[in-house]
Design an enzyme around this catalytic site. Sequence first.
Site, PDB file in Angstrom:
ATOM      1  N   LYS A  78       0.856  -1.193   0.000  1.00 10.86           N
ATOM      2  CA  LYS A  78       0.000   0.000   0.000  1.00 10.86           C
ATOM      3  C   LYS A  78       0.889   1.239   0.000  1.00 10.86           C
ATOM      4  CE  LYS A  78      -3.880   1.993   2.627  1.00 10.86           C
ATOM      5  NZ  LYS A  78      -4.754   1.801   3.815  1.00 10.86           N
ATOM      6  N   SER A 153      -9.697   1.869   3.018  1.00 14.66           N
ATOM      7  CA  SER A 153      -8.854   2.633   2.137  1.00 14.66           C
ATOM      8  C   SER A 153      -7.811   1.795   1.389  1.00 14.66           C
ATOM      9  CB  SER A 153      -8.130   3.708   2.955  1.00 14.66           C
ATOM     10  OG  SER A 153      -7.243   3.111   3.885  1.00 14.66           O
ATOM     11  N   SER A 177      -9.772  -0.581   7.216  1.00 17.64           N
ATOM     12  CA  SER A 177      -9.253  -0.500   5.847  1.00 17.64           C
ATOM     13  C   SER A 177      -8.536  -1.726   5.308  1.00 17.64           C
ATOM     14  CB  SER A 177      -8.337   0.706   5.717  1.00 17.64           C
ATOM     15  OG  SER A 177      -9.126   1.859   5.629  1.00 17.64           O
TER      16      SER A 177
HETATM   17  N1  GLN Z   1     -13.221   4.052   6.501  1.00 21.58           N
HETATM   18  C1  GLN Z   1     -12.541   4.506   7.668  1.00 21.58           C
HETATM   19  C2  GLN Z   1     -12.177   5.961   7.533  1.00 21.58           C
HETATM   20  O1  GLN Z   1     -12.513   6.520   6.546  1.00 21.58           O
HETATM   21  C3  GLN Z   1     -11.334   3.660   7.943  1.00 21.58           C
HETATM   22  C4  GLN Z   1     -10.116   4.063   7.210  1.00 21.58           C
HETATM   23  C5  GLN Z   1      -8.920   3.237   7.550  1.00 21.58           C
HETATM   24  O2  GLN Z   1      -9.019   2.202   8.205  1.00 21.58           O
HETATM   25  N2  GLN Z   1      -7.775   3.706   7.124  1.00 21.58           N
HETATM   26  O3  GLN Z   1     -11.577   6.544   8.371  1.00 21.58           O
END
Ligand code: GLN
Length: 514
Positions: A78, A153, A177
Amino acid sequence: MLEELTASQWLARLEAREVSSVELTQACLDRIRSRDAEIGAFLSLQEASALQQAAAIDQRRAAGNEVGALAGLPVAIKDVLCTRGEPTTCGSKYLEHFKPPYDATVVRRLREADAVLIGKTNMDEFAMGGSGENSGFRATANPWDTQRVPGGSSSGSAACVAADMAPVAIGTDTGGSIRQPSAFCGISGLKPTYGRVSRYGLVAFASSLDQAGPMARSAEDLARTLQVIAGHDAHDSTCSPAPVPDYLAALREPLKGIRLGRVAQHFESGGDAETLAAAAAAIDELRRLGAEVVDIELPHSKYAIATYYVIAPCEASSNLSRYDGMHYGHRADEAEVRKLVREDLESASASGASAGSATEKDKREMTLVQTYCQSRSEGLGGEVKRRIMLGTYALSEGYQSKYYLKALQVRRLIRQDYEAAFASVDAIVGPVTPTPAFAIGEKTNDPLAMYLGDLFTVSANLAGIPALSTPCGLTSQQLPVGLHLQGPMLGEARLLQIAHAYQQVTDWHTRRPR
Ligand code: GLN
């Protein structure tokens, strides 16, 4: 050539020298070339260095030298993890040209295990999002249905594994995420315990929640990857010194006698009926495997979304203050900044103040502040700005105890709920998400609807506990569903064991998009 095999199976073939790392790496790169225009999983490829690395490993193996645990296996990273001398954008225009001078510990450990790093994967900007649509470059499509999101994400990491572009990818999970995109893309993903994997070189979003972990085809693949990346790191003071257990050995233990907690609330949440039914069927399967399933309660989890969306933006607003147009990353054009300062001065003089009263020092200060403002306005996307504003507001004088401190108190209650539950069960089971993958664009104008998709995942981050997603079904529209397994602190081995046992008697994790 790439279809059907897990990372563990590829490793066996590499070891038996039935395939070379160069062949496997080339096959991944070819696959990316043919599929990724449509999917958008990668932001950059390290083709030349990957092939070089692969050739060196093949040679060492041929010479009978010792090789690492992931020798010759292509792995995607990532783009939030620093890779020395290679682009690390965090999915942000702001860091479009940033090349870190060092490797994140996760990356270093993968290299030391002789994994072949093929490229950096697409993501929501600074890991803020749950759909991949907040990437500053392009949205990633779900390989199961390219009109739908892959989740986020870690959108690119999930999509590249699901589309057979890489057998393993590393993701990060601040509020879901790793698990949510794994569920949406029909792959396995593990968010380790907070502190199990070093955060050194992981570009910070919310430091008390962020955690890197593996995404792959099977629980066994997750175990092999976690084995390599877990463990104490002197560069991260929040990294646990606890010894790393043998995760592969744990996979072989039987489920008999294991106690699982089912949160009834999660099944009455008004989520998609097919998603909940698939999770319920998976729990029945675990029962047949010898697990005892009891109903438990997590009374404060109904506050998890509100708590998370105060704490995460507060930490983000602080972490992202480093993007000031000065140190590194995007800087607004100097001429543009000077023009803005001139306009400020003119409008001040038009409204009565005499422009001549601005000293050189005033002008320099205005130029500095305008550089911050303009650089951030240009370089950061809408969701990131929203989080900075939310966090700055919640931390401002007079509001701290109302929002941030209150959220910390609720966070403790959420953690205590888990502690109470784990006194009587080994793991907690339920759905990963309330719905399957949604259409691209469906929620982009409704941030709250987007945030509610994190209903089942954020609590594990708030409590710091490990949690895993394993494929457990397909909806009538052929969209994957994930089963969520949550365990006590440092209980990764148990979660991997349960997921592995489940994957031995089901084939959801082997399904591929058509
Ligand atoms: N969807 C969550 C957010 O927008 C989690 C994001 C993540 O785990 N990086 O913060």
